[in-house]
Scaffold this active site. Structure first.
Site, short mmCIF file in Angstrom:
data_model
loop_
_atom_site.label_atom_id
_atom_site.label_comp_id
_atom_site.label_asym_id
_atom_site.label_seq_id
_atom_site.Cartn_x
_atom_site.Cartn_y
_atom_site.Cartn_z
N SER A 121 0.82 -1.21 0.00
CA SER A 121 0.00 0.00 0.00
C SER A 121 0.85 1.26 0.00
CB SER A 121 -0.85 0.06 1.27
OG SER A 121 -1.58 -1.10 1.44
N HIS A 142 -2.30 -3.07 -6.61
CA HIS A 142 -2.85 -2.73 -5.31
C HIS A 142 -4.37 -2.89 -5.29
CE1 HIS A 142 -3.79 0.39 -2.04
NE2 HIS A 142 -3.36 -0.70 -1.45
N GLU A 154 -5.08 -0.29 -8.27
CA GLU A 154 -4.05 0.67 -8.69
C GLU A 154 -2.87 -0.16 -9.22
OE1 GLU A 154 -4.64 4.50 -5.74
OE2 GLU A 154 -3.62 2.76 -4.93
N ASN A 192 -4.54 5.80 -1.00
CA ASN A 192 -4.03 5.84 0.38
C ASN A 192 -3.38 7.17 0.71
OD1 ASN A 192 -5.02 3.37 0.92
ND2 ASN A 192 -3.07 2.28 0.77
#
Ligand code: NAD
Length: 592
Positions: A121, A142, A154, A192
């Site tokens: 992440s 991701h 992602e 994130n």
């Protein structure tokens, strides 16, 4: 030519890995699922079985499909089983040395040409890739939590990832029914990077006892339409994982203090309160892995049903918020005295309330009798003196401190002793308004959300002078209006705006840095985090000028460097690109 991906390996079957196995198996791809111990394999297997069985029980999968899915997944301890897979996704804990060790091992075991992917992440995919002899075949993939549900992936390419590897992974995501955004290797990628500052700030509110866990979460769900509050989301992510992500983002992302993990997070990790996976985090769950929250020692005893002595409410103002509150109060059965600054304003409020009530009748949400009764309860006035006999006043005039103070000074002269005086300010200090009266103990903030007849949330803001009876009266009123009240102290932005606007500002900074397009950022937050609108859609809707004003207030009050308004936001406002209302903002709304 693009390579065929028929078999994938998944390393680590925790919160994410088990979900990723399910995603592949459900799309007809064979999976080799690897863990460190037999117990960990069993845990991962149990997660998969539980999730698939739930889908069968809900009628979303046939028993035959379930059997096919299970037949596609092989479980193993150790990496040897991965020798023939076409792609591996690593989902072990968020620690660089561990991931590097695993990638070196994967490089030895996997066949040449196999793609090695990490679900990290926040760590640098580039740093992970150099542990192998094939960094050009290493990529970030991701997934979002829960992986079977969230549509976004992602895809993170490093400066050396081969273009065909990117293309193959993009094609694979399409096969999985996911939407991908492909971006460069930066801490936190899109989602994130925008999410974790917000989560950390929510924890700091809790740590400072600014509001309770339930109130922080309810505020963000009801005020912003988020699927989960930030603390419940931290429990889902895993407190240890969240700690590692924040810590990495702090170190990799320019040492922004907002990413320095709040001390409470580290304490929870030390105490083993890791969230849902251990059965306890910010909340207590029925058992490890269960989503069901149970009461614990922090659960507040239910409030005795508030009885309010309030029968007549004064509403001062003529804007959108005042109109909405007049309607809500009249519909809830209160007598209402609506005070504006003149005939024309009163006519506008009357027309708006009548129009809105008529719409509710058309939609079948209100009977014609109730509509007539609600209208009959409203007295229209343009003299504050007509508030001499009301039980509570809600002030909702223009958002200017001097104007609000003048109204409160006048109300102090006019209203009976003991009457609760409430302000709907969204950005001014309630205490400043309270101190314009001789009765600050009776003054409280009631922050409604627009449109008031629709939005269920009211933030009840107590100042350091507000009396407990005043807050109790506010609670009873909010409940009688059919709304959910959350309590917070008198700080800029209260709960919702204080958590929402810095996130929007961060999105503008990300756009400004040309890391991703406005569309990709909007997609990432909607499809990765379940937000009802992306940050740019939301900014265009609330108005860039409003966002800038709130962000400035937050920055001035807290002096947090990360809260400084993004220059791009300032420039757009200066240029008149303030969003939908102007027909142009982050997107040119030429059709408006
Ligand atoms: P987790 O702690 O729930 O699970 C990690 C699993 O890896 C455990 O089951 C552990 O036994 C296993 N493991 C540890 N060492 C191993 C090894 N040498 N070989 C095989 N398995 C090993 O962690 P998680 O939350 O699933 O996070 C995994 C990765 O996914 C992290 O990089 C994290 O940043 C990322 N991620 C997490 C989330 C989330 O919401 N939790 C979302 C997206 C991405």
């Amino acid at each position: 030519m693009s390579r065929e991906i028929n078999t994938v390996g998944v390393v680590g079957l925790g919160t994410m890995g088990a979900g990723i196995v399910e995603v592949f198996a459900r799309s007809g791809i064979d999976v080799v699922a690897v863990e460190v111990t037999d117990e960990a394999v069993e845990r991962g297997q149990a997660t998969l079985v539980g999730s698939i069985d739930r889908a069968v029980a809900k009628g979303k999968l046939t028993p035959a499909a379930r059997d096919e899915i299970f037949a596609r997944v092989g479980f193993a301890v150790g990496f040897a089983a991965l020798h023939d897979v076409d792609l591996v996704i690593e989902a072990v804990p968020e620690q660089l040395p561990l991931k590097q060790r695993i990638f070196a091992e994967l490089d030895r075991v996997c066949k040449p040409g196999a793609i090695l992917a990490t679900n990290t992440s926040s760590l640098s995919v580039t740093e992970i890739s150099v542990a192998t002899t094939r960094p050009n075949q290493v990529i970030g993939v991701h997934f979002f939590n829960p992986a079977p549900v969230m549509k976004l992936v992602e895809i993170v390419r490093t400066v050396v990832t081969a273009p065909e590897v990117v293309a193959d992974v993009e094609a694979l995501c399409a096969r999985l029914g996911k939407t991908d955004v492909t971006i460069n290797d930066r801490a936190g990628f899109i989602a994130n990077a925008l999410l974790f500052g917000y989560l950390n700030q929510a924890v700091s509110m809790l740590e400072a006892r600014y509001a309770t866990r339930e109130d922080i979460d309810a505020a963000m769900r009801l005020g912003c339409g988020l699927p989960m509050g930030p603390l419940a989301l931290m429990d889902l992510i895993g407190i240890d994982t969240a700690y590692e992500i924040l810590d990495t983002m702090y170190r990799r992302g320019g040492r922004d203090r907002r990413h320095a993990p709040v001390p409470l997070i580290k304490q929870m990790v030390t105490a083993g309160l890791l969230g849902r996976k251990t059965g306890r985090g910010f909340y207590t769950y029925e058992g490890p892995g269960s989503p069901k929250v149970v009461a614990d020692e922090l659960t507040a005893a239910p409030e005795p049903a508030g009885s309010t002595q309030i029968t007549t409410i004064g509403v001062v103002g003529s804007g959108v918020m005042a109109r909405g509150i007049v309607e809500v109060a009249a519909r809830a059965g209160f007598d209402v005295v609506s005070v504006t600054r003149g005939e024309a304003k009163t006519a506008a409020v009357t027309a708006a309330v009548q129009g809105s009530l008529a719409k509710a009748v058309v939609k079948g949400k209100l009977t014609e009798d109730d509509q007539a009764a609600a209208l009959a309860r409203i007295t229209w006035s343009h003299r504050l003196e007509d508030l001499d006999d009301v039980d509570l006043v809600i002030e909702s005039v223009v958002e200017e401190l001097s104007v609000k103070k003048a109204v409160f000074a006048a109300l102090d002269e006019i209203c009976k002793p003991g009457v609760v005086l409430a302000t709907t300010t969204s950005s001014l200090p309630v205490i400043e308004i309270a101190m314009a009266t001789q009765r600050p103990a009776d003054v409280v903030g009631l922050h409604f959300f627009n449109p008031a007849p629709v939005m269920a949330l009211v933030e009840i803001v107590r100042t350091i002078r507000t009396a407990p009876e005043t807050t109790a009266a506010a609670d009873a009123l909010v409940a009688a209006l059919g709304k959910t009240g959350v309590h917070c102290a008198d700080r800029s932005g209260f709960i919702v705006n204080a958590l929402l606007f810095p996130y929007l500002n961060d999105a503008v900074r990300m756009l400004e840095a040309s890391y991703a397009s406005a569309d990709d950022i909007d997609y990432a937050m909607k499809l990765g985090c379940g937000y009802p609108m992306g940050p740019f859609e939301l900014l265009d809707t609330v108005g860039l000028d409003v966002a800038l004003a709130i962000q400035r207030e937050l920055y001035l009050e807290l002096r947090e460097p990360g809260f400084a308004p993004a220059p791009l936001l300032e420039h757009l406002v200066t240029a008149g690109y303030v969003g939908r209302k102007a027909g142009r903002g982050f997107r040119d709304h030429t059709n408006l």
